[in-house]
Motif scaffolding. Structure first.
Motif: not given
Length: 363
Positions: A2-6, A40-43, A46-47, A211-216
């Motif tokens: 995540e940090q690498h991507a951001l 950032e928001e998806s993480q 848990g997306g 994909m952004f926020a998960g199946a739930a």
């Protein structure tokens, strides 16, 4: 990763995605920021946006894919270090970033445009109930009628409006003003949907939400989209600023119960909301104070509030919201027939309507 991507996305000038002078050029310029805030928001949910980003980036170039594997073995040190490892032996100007740009465009179109431009004709359209016809009915009867009404038509929306009165009271929670017709000097109201109920007919949007926020999260959207857990009554100008993503609702569990907080976008601590809104950033929204508040869940579903707030932050912080609002203005002709329209203005309006209808994906 995540940090690498951001960190890499912060080096937006080095990526060279700020092409201008063609359709979509403005969008490409904000793509790094859009991906940054999507990740950032998806993480927080848990997306899977982060994993999708690396997959699509690896599809851009074989050497890039190899470098991504090397990056996985590196601890994050700095944005520049992550960038250097990723593009070791490569010049970003020589890489075809189309796969990752297409990914961003899909989210822009199917998540961003869908949330800011719900549009479309409601299914099951029918003559509305009057407020006096339904507001005095017992809560159980209203809930049964909501279930029987089905669809997304006007009659069902009026039933949900009546339920919202019973849950939250006969006044606007944002402006603290009484609603008409309960008070002839009160404010005009609109039924607001936390998540636009038009997404039920947009499978691509539901895929992006998953994909952004998960199946739930997408399951909650599908099952509660057109029910009391996804609505609230508010003064019409407050509704307009909500649709324009100027503010959102943060839902947090405190002391075993859910509390709701007014949040400006971007966050500006202790700043009062736009227009007639009297709440300041961080102040509690007093849901569930109506006569049937407890029975109706004490407020909208927390997951739906959190999802809308996260999407709103992505769009506003990246600049995507400004592009969509501009396209909405271009598409918003006044309905009057004109014998002649300047070709450039007509093209812009036509393009904007295609994008906003979901029949074209920005590129």
């Amino acid at each position: 990763m995540e940090q690498h991507a951001l960190g890499i996305l912060q080096n937006e000038d080095l990526l060279g995605w700020n092409e201008t002078g063609k359709q979509g050029g403005t969008f490409r310029a904000i793509t790094p920021k859009l991906l940054y805030y999507l990740i950032e928001e998806s993480q927080k949910f848990g997306g899977d946006v982060l994993d999708q980003f690396w997959e699509q980036l690896g599809a851009c170039d074989d050497k890039l894919k190899e470098n991504i594997e090397s990056l996985k073995q590196e601890d994050f040190v700095s944005a520049q270090r992550s960038f250097d490892v990723l593009f070791r032996g490569l010049d970003p100007k020589d890489v075809d970033f189309e796969p990752v740009l297409e990914m961003a465009a899909e989210f822009f179109t199917h998540l961003g445009v869908a949330f800011m431009n719900p549009g479309g004709k409601k299914s099951g359209e029918s003559t509305a109930f009057s407020i006096s016809e339904v507001v005095n009915e017992k809560t159980d009867k209203l809930l049964q009628r909501v279930k029987e009404e089905g669809g997304f038509g006007t009659r069902k929306q009026e039933l949900l409006k009546a339920l919202s009165f019973k849950r939250d009271g006969n006044f606007c929670l944002l402006t603290d003003q009484p609603f008409r017709p309960f008070n002839n000097a009160g404010v005009f109201l609109q039924l607001a949907h936390i998540i636009p109920n038009s997404v039920h007919a947009k499978p691509d949007t539901l895929k992006c939400i998953a994909m952004f926020a998960g199946a739930a999260a997408v399951d909650e959207v599908v099952h509660h989209l057109n029910n009391i857990g996804n609505v609230m009554n508010m003064e019409m100008n407050a509704h307009g600023s909500y649709d324009n993503l100027e503010w959102g609702i943060e839902a947090k569990e405190e002391g075993g119960e859910v509390k709701y907080f007014f949040r400006t976008i971007p966050t500006k601590t202790n700043i009062r909301g736009p227009g007639f809104i009297t709440l300041r950033d961080g102040e509690e929204i007093q849901f569930g104070k109506g006569p049937e508040g407890k029975k109706l869940g004490n407020g909208p579903l927390p997951t739906l509030c959190s999802l809308q707030l996260a999407v709103a932050r992505v769009l506003k912080m990246s600049g995507a919201a400004d592009i969509i609002l501009e396209w909405k203005d271009d598409a918003d002709d006044d309905g009057c027939y004109r014998l002649f329209s300047a070709s450039e203005e007509f093209r812009k309006m036509f393009d904007a309507k295609l994008f906003l209808s979901g029949r074209a994906v920005v590129g």
